[in-house]
Design a protein around this motif. Structure first.
Motif, PDB file in Angstrom:
ATOM      1  N   THR A  67      14.149   1.563  14.357  1.00 34.57           N
ATOM      2  CA  THR A  67      13.014   2.022  15.167  1.00 34.57           C
ATOM      3  C   THR A  67      11.666   1.656  14.554  1.00 34.57           C
ATOM      4  O   THR A  67      10.665   1.618  15.266  1.00 34.57           O
ATOM      5  N   ASP A  68      11.634   1.387  13.249  1.00 36.76           N
ATOM      6  CA  ASP A  68      10.374   1.002  12.616  1.00 36.76           C
ATOM      7  C   ASP A  68      10.654   0.354  11.261  1.00 36.76           C
ATOM      8  O   ASP A  68      11.715   0.570  10.664  1.00 36.76           O
ATOM      9  N   LEU A  69       9.709  -0.420  10.800  1.00 39.20           N
ATOM     10  CA  LEU A  69       9.735  -1.020   9.464  1.00 39.20           C
ATOM     11  C   LEU A  69       8.406  -0.669   8.813  1.00 39.20           C
ATOM     12  O   LEU A  69       7.357  -1.112   9.281  1.00 39.20           O
ATOM     13  N   GLU A  70       8.450   0.153   7.783  1.00 46.21           N
ATOM     14  CA  GLU A  70       7.235   0.633   7.127  1.00 46.21           C
ATOM     15  C   GLU A  70       7.123   0.027   5.739  1.00 46.21           C
ATOM     16  O   GLU A  70       7.932   0.342   4.867  1.00 46.21           O
ATOM     17  N   GLU A  71       6.135  -0.801   5.540  1.00 44.02           N
ATOM     18  CA  GLU A  71       5.894  -1.364   4.216  1.00 44.02           C
ATOM     19  C   GLU A  71       5.026  -0.388   3.421  1.00 44.02           C
ATOM     20  O   GLU A  71       4.114   0.226   3.975  1.00 44.02           O
ATOM     21  N   PHE A  72       5.327  -0.233   2.126  1.00 45.29           N
ATOM     22  CA  PHE A  72       4.527   0.624   1.264  1.00 45.29           C
ATOM     23  C   PHE A  72       4.617   0.133  -0.166  1.00 45.29           C
ATOM     24  O   PHE A  72       5.500  -0.651  -0.516  1.00 45.29           O
ATOM     25  N   THR A  73       3.695   0.588  -0.986  1.00 47.69           N
ATOM     26  CA  THR A  73       3.660   0.251  -2.404  1.00 47.69           C
ATOM     27  C   THR A  73       3.879   1.529  -3.197  1.00 47.69           C
ATOM     28  O   THR A  73       3.205   2.543  -2.954  1.00 47.69           O
ATOM     29  N   ASP A  74       4.832   1.502  -4.132  1.00 48.42           N
ATOM     30  CA  ASP A  74       5.118   2.706  -4.924  1.00 48.42           C
ATOM     31  C   ASP A  74       4.093   2.898  -6.043  1.00 48.42           C
ATOM     32  O   ASP A  74       3.159   2.108  -6.192  1.00 48.42           O
ATOM     33  N   GLU A  75       4.283   3.953  -6.837  1.00 50.26           N
ATOM     34  CA  GLU A  75       3.356   4.297  -7.917  1.00 50.26           C
ATOM     35  C   GLU A  75       3.235   3.195  -8.962  1.00 50.26           C
ATOM     36  O   GLU A  75       2.208   3.060  -9.628  1.00 50.26           O
ATOM     37  N   ALA A  76       4.279   2.390  -9.118  1.00 48.68           N
ATOM     38  CA  ALA A  76       4.278   1.302 -10.105  1.00 48.68           C
ATOM     39  C   ALA A  76       3.663   0.013  -9.542  1.00 48.68           C
ATOM     40  O   ALA A  76       3.632  -1.005 -10.231  1.00 48.68           O
ATOM     41  N   GLY A  77       3.217   0.062  -8.280  1.00 40.49           N
ATOM     42  CA  GLY A  77       2.612  -1.119  -7.670  1.00 40.49           C
ATOM     43  C   GLY A  77       3.613  -2.086  -7.061  1.00 40.49           C
ATOM     44  O   GLY A  77       3.263  -3.218  -6.733  1.00 40.49           O
ATOM     45  N   ILE A  78       4.863  -1.657  -6.884  1.00 39.08           N
ATOM     46  CA  ILE A  78       5.916  -2.515  -6.329  1.00 39.08           C
ATOM     47  C   ILE A  78       6.028  -2.268  -4.826  1.00 39.08           C
ATOM     48  O   ILE A  78       6.095  -1.124  -4.381  1.00 39.08           O
ATOM     49  N   LYS A  79       6.050  -3.361  -4.062  1.00 41.59           N
ATOM     50  CA  LYS A  79       6.160  -3.253  -2.607  1.00 41.59           C
ATOM     51  C   LYS A  79       7.596  -2.956  -2.201  1.00 41.59           C
ATOM     52  O   LYS A  79       8.546  -3.468  -2.797  1.00 41.59           O
TER      53      LYS A  79
END
Length: 138
Positions: A67-79
């Motif tokens: 239903t969706d694809l959500e890109e995000f960056t974690d606390e360590a800067g990794i996508k």
């Protein structure tokens, strides 16, 4: 045309145990999703009715609509990418598939049909049904 994905469901014994894990996810996080390192580049095609097909114990056993694809960056800067899934888990005919890492695109001609309830193959133990399918007997 919708683009499907395929992913191993590591540690899952059956579609029912995947269903139980996802119910825990919904209770804990309010929705069903799978986090992965790589984001599909064919986003629009996946979101145009594509599903993720789950490989469980060496065979594709079920699918869910993406239903969706959500890109995000974690606390360590990794996508990362959250593959957000419909709550409805649809069992498919078992289709043998070897192990692989990550997710892959799944060609339309490689997708197994949804399971048909009430067929004779459904009454067989799954390992026996898979062996008979491999032999081309069902």
């Amino acid at each position: 045309m919708p683009q499907n994905l395929i992913k191993l469901s590591v540690g899952t014994e059956s579609p029912e145990t995947l269903r139980q894990w996802q119910e825990y996810m919904r209770q804990t996080y309010g929705r069903t999703y799978h986090t992965t390192r790589m984001s599909p580049k064919r986003r629009d095609e996946v979101l145009d009715g594509g599903s993720i097909y789950w490989v469980i114990k060496g065979a594709i056993r079920c699918r869910q609509r993406v239903t969706d694809l959500e890109e995000f960056t974690d606390e360590a800067g990794i996508k990362h990418c959250r593959i957000v899934l419909d709550d409805n888990l649809i069992e498919t005919a078992a289709y043998p598939h070897r192990a692989f890492q990550g997710w892959r695109y799944l060609a339309a001609d490689k997708t197994p049909p949804d399971a048909k309830s009430g067929t004779n193959a459904d009454a067989l133990p799954e390992d026996m049904a898979m062996e008979l399918r491999d032999l081309g007997l069902i």
